[in-house]
Design a protein around this motif. Structure first.
Motif, PDB file in Angstrom:
ATOM      1  N   LYS A  44      11.042   6.324  10.902  1.00 35.33           N
ATOM      2  CA  LYS A  44      10.905   5.698  12.301  1.00 35.33           C
ATOM      3  C   LYS A  44       9.775   5.173  12.599  1.00 35.33           C
ATOM      4  O   LYS A  44       9.677   4.312  13.502  1.00 35.33           O
ATOM      5  N   ALA A  45       8.737   5.476  12.006  1.00 29.60           N
ATOM      6  CA  ALA A  45       7.336   4.909  12.345  1.00 29.60           C
ATOM      7  C   ALA A  45       7.132   3.685  11.768  1.00 29.60           C
ATOM      8  O   ALA A  45       6.023   2.876  11.914  1.00 29.60           O
ATOM      9  N   GLY A  46       8.077   3.032  10.863  1.00 31.63           N
ATOM     10  CA  GLY A  46       8.055   1.688  10.391  1.00 31.63           C
ATOM     11  C   GLY A  46       7.933   1.603   8.752  1.00 31.63           C
ATOM     12  O   GLY A  46       7.612   0.760   8.369  1.00 31.63           O
ATOM     13  N   ALA A  47       7.968   2.791   8.026  1.00 35.42           N
ATOM     14  CA  ALA A  47       7.591   2.723   6.501  1.00 35.42           C
ATOM     15  C   ALA A  47       8.783   1.771   6.039  1.00 35.42           C
ATOM     16  O   ALA A  47       9.792   1.839   6.257  1.00 35.42           O
ATOM     17  N   ASP A  48       8.228   0.935   5.117  1.00 36.12           N
ATOM     18  CA  ASP A  48       9.349   0.032   4.438  1.00 36.12           C
ATOM     19  C   ASP A  48      10.120   0.772   3.179  1.00 36.12           C
ATOM     20  O   ASP A  48      11.087   0.570   2.714  1.00 36.12           O
TER      21      ASP A  48
ATOM     22  N   VAL B  47       0.829  -1.086   0.023  1.00 39.67           N
ATOM     23  CA  VAL B  47      -0.012   0.126  -0.141  1.00 39.67           C
ATOM     24  C   VAL B  47       0.846   1.111   0.099  1.00 39.67           C
ATOM     25  O   VAL B  47       2.098   1.183   0.235  1.00 39.67           O
ATOM     26  N   ILE B  48       0.452   2.241  -0.503  1.00 45.14           N
ATOM     27  CA  ILE B  48       0.746   3.575  -0.470  1.00 45.14           C
ATOM     28  C   ILE B  48       0.009   4.420   0.295  1.00 45.14           C
ATOM     29  O   ILE B  48      -1.028   4.495  -0.019  1.00 45.14           O
ATOM     30  N   VAL B  49       0.796   5.046   1.407  1.00 43.69           N
ATOM     31  CA  VAL B  49      -0.281   5.724   2.236  1.00 43.69           C
ATOM     32  C   VAL B  49      -0.081   7.352   2.093  1.00 43.69           C
ATOM     33  O   VAL B  49       0.952   7.962   2.023  1.00 43.69           O
ATOM     34  N   PHE B  50      -1.474   8.253   1.801  1.00 43.90           N
ATOM     35  CA  PHE B  50      -1.274   9.669   1.871  1.00 43.90           C
ATOM     36  C   PHE B  50      -2.081  10.004   3.049  1.00 43.90           C
ATOM     37  O   PHE B  50      -3.018   9.583   3.505  1.00 43.90           O
ATOM     38  N   GLY B  51      -1.810  11.174   3.809  1.00 49.77           N
ATOM     39  CA  GLY B  51      -2.351  11.657   4.851  1.00 49.77           C
ATOM     40  C   GLY B  51      -3.193  12.974   4.581  1.00 49.77           C
ATOM     41  O   GLY B  51      -2.431  13.656   3.959  1.00 49.77           O
TER      42      GLY B  51
ATOM     43  N   LEU C 167       2.776  -6.646   5.229  1.00 49.51           N
ATOM     44  CA  LEU C 167       2.581  -5.760   4.292  1.00 49.51           C
ATOM     45  C   LEU C 167       3.584  -4.662   4.174  1.00 49.51           C
ATOM     46  O   LEU C 167       4.249  -4.247   4.904  1.00 49.51           O
ATOM     47  N   ILE C 168       3.870  -4.384   2.883  1.00 48.33           N
ATOM     48  CA  ILE C 168       4.786  -3.298   2.552  1.00 48.33           C
ATOM     49  C   ILE C 168       4.075  -2.212   2.493  1.00 48.33           C
ATOM     50  O   ILE C 168       3.287  -1.916   1.850  1.00 48.33           O
ATOM     51  N   VAL C 169       4.677  -1.143   3.306  1.00 45.43           N
ATOM     52  CA  VAL C 169       4.063   0.086   3.447  1.00 45.43           C
ATOM     53  C   VAL C 169       5.065   1.227   2.831  1.00 45.43           C
ATOM     54  O   VAL C 169       6.090   1.513   3.259  1.00 45.43           O
ATOM     55  N   ILE C 170       4.246   1.783   1.809  1.00 45.00           N
ATOM     56  CA  ILE C 170       5.131   2.755   0.987  1.00 45.00           C
ATOM     57  C   ILE C 170       4.693   4.325   1.628  1.00 45.00           C
ATOM     58  O   ILE C 170       3.438   4.488   1.613  1.00 45.00           O
ATOM     59  N   ALA C 171       5.452   4.989   2.053  1.00 42.89           N
ATOM     60  CA  ALA C 171       4.715   6.445   2.713  1.00 42.89           C
ATOM     61  C   ALA C 171       4.993   7.625   1.440  1.00 42.89           C
ATOM     62  O   ALA C 171       6.127   7.722   1.088  1.00 42.89           O
ATOM     63  N   ASP C 172       4.211   8.080   1.317  1.00 42.45           N
ATOM     64  CA  ASP C 172       4.077   9.310   0.579  1.00 42.45           C
ATOM     65  C   ASP C 172       4.844  10.180   1.233  1.00 42.45           C
ATOM     66  O   ASP C 172       4.437  10.774   2.169  1.00 42.45           O
ATOM     67  N   THR C 173       5.970  10.959   0.380  1.00 38.08           N
ATOM     68  CA  THR C 173       6.897  11.952   1.248  1.00 38.08           C
ATOM     69  C   THR C 173       6.664  13.186   0.447  1.00 38.08           C
ATOM     70  O   THR C 173       7.475  13.391  -0.458  1.00 38.08           O
ATOM     71  N   CYS C 174       5.714  14.076   0.762  1.00 34.89           N
ATOM     72  CA  CYS C 174       5.323  15.138   0.081  1.00 34.89           C
ATOM     73  C   CYS C 174       4.977  16.139   1.197  1.00 34.89           C
ATOM     74  O   CYS C 174       4.464  15.917   2.209  1.00 34.89           O
TER      75      CYS C 174
END
Length: 327
Positions: free
Chosen positions: A157-161, A77-81, A114-121
């Motif tokens: 640090k939060a665990g993003a892969d 998954v890719i996570v947007f906040g 699960l692979i967690v992809i963090a949106d970095t923007c």
């Protein structure tokens, strides 16, 4: 006619099993990355009107959403906040308890595989909606890099892969790689939005992420859709700076770019099948004008044929179901 000589290509098409035997390109569940939009609060499932089937979900519903994805066989998954508050410098993006960081922790606690992809923007977090620090109406490149690096480190640090920077600032991969390494996250890969065009296909995403720019546009940092060679220059820079994956965005109108990038660089290539592309298919299907399943599978197979290894797509849940039916 008996002396007529020609090649009988149809010999390899005369049955479903024969066609499967010689099929060159396959779409797998493992290829799919599903985007999720997380908001603060409780028991919120806000439908995105321009993206039927896509919701903003609150943190307490993230585990439920992941359970569905795992049962479907989706592994990434890719996570947007979407934060409750925004400011000029997008401080919610790099806060240790920011929305992406908290969502990542919840996912990894319940589904560590699960692979967690963090949106970095920064655009979802800035009051002006741009992807960096502004001065007047200009987006400043270098001051934005420090904030992006801080965001990446907090997400790791939060665990993003995987860290996925999408803002197209010059040097963003180098800055993030340096920041991650300095913080002890040498093992965390960067999935760079290496080739991101200033596209008209992003409109529904900006509804979902509440990230539309409040003035001007993003054409000074996203690419001109008319340019092809520039894409190779952008990708080359990111590879040199330490990218581990390369994204081309959007997908449907840029399959030639995908093939160019794949031919030039030996890194995993990712297509982002963006919101406007999804919305068009959904609208046409809702009107009965197209076969949604057939169209989606053909489009995503076309992306794979163009050279991509992975596909970020809002169709992922449906595609996973359809692929299961084919087994």
């Amino acid at each position: 006619m008996k002396d007529l000589k020609f090649t009988r290509h149809r010999r390899l098409r005369h049955s479903a099993n024969m066609r499967a035997l010689v099929r060159e390109t396959y779409l797998h569940k493992e290829d799919l990355i599903y985007p999720i939009f997380v908001v603060e609060g409780e028991n919120k499932r806000n439908p995105v009107q321009s993206m039927p089937g896509v919701d903003q979900i609150s943190l307490d519903l993230v585990e439920e959403e992941m359970k569905e994805l795992v049962e479907l066989g989706i592994k990434s998954v890719i996570v947007f906040g979407i934060p409750a508050e925004k400011d000029e410098v997008g401080s919610g993006a790099y806060h240790d308890h920011g929305i992406v960081q908290e969502a990542t922790r919840k996912i990894k606690e319940s589904y560590p595989e699960l692979i967690v992809i963090a949106d970095t923007c920064l655009c979802e977090y800035t009051s002006h909606g741009h992807c960096g620090v502004i001065q007047g109406e200009s987006v400043l490149n270098d001051p934005s890099l420090e904030l992006l690096a801080r965001t990446a480190v907090s997400q790791a640090k939060a665990g993003a892969d995987i860290i996925a920077p999408s803002n197209m600032m010059d040097g963003f991969v180098a800055a993030i790689r340096h920041g991650l390494d300095e913080a002890g996250f040498e093992h965390i890969p960067i999935m760079s939005y290496a080739v991101k065009y200033a596209s008209a296909f992003y409109g529904p995403f900006r509804d979902a992420a509440e990230s539309a720019p409040q003035f001007g546009d993003r054409k000074t940092y996203q690419m001109d859709p008319a340019n092809r060679l520039e894409a190779l220059r952008e990708a080359e820079s990111d590879v040199a700076e330490g990218a581990d994956f390369l994204i081309v965005k959007p997908a449907m109108s840029y399959m030639d770019i995908m093939r160019d990038v794949k031919n030039h660089f030996n890194l995993p290539l990712v297509a982002y099948n963006v919101s406007g592309e999804y919305a068009m298919v959904k609208a046409a299907a809702a009107n009965g004008w197209i076969d949604e399943k057939g169209i989606v599978l053909e489009l995503l197979t076309g992306m794979k044929r163009a050279g991509v290894d992975l596909i970020i797509t809002y169709h992922a849940k449906d595609v996973a179901r359809w692929l299961s039916e084919q087994q």
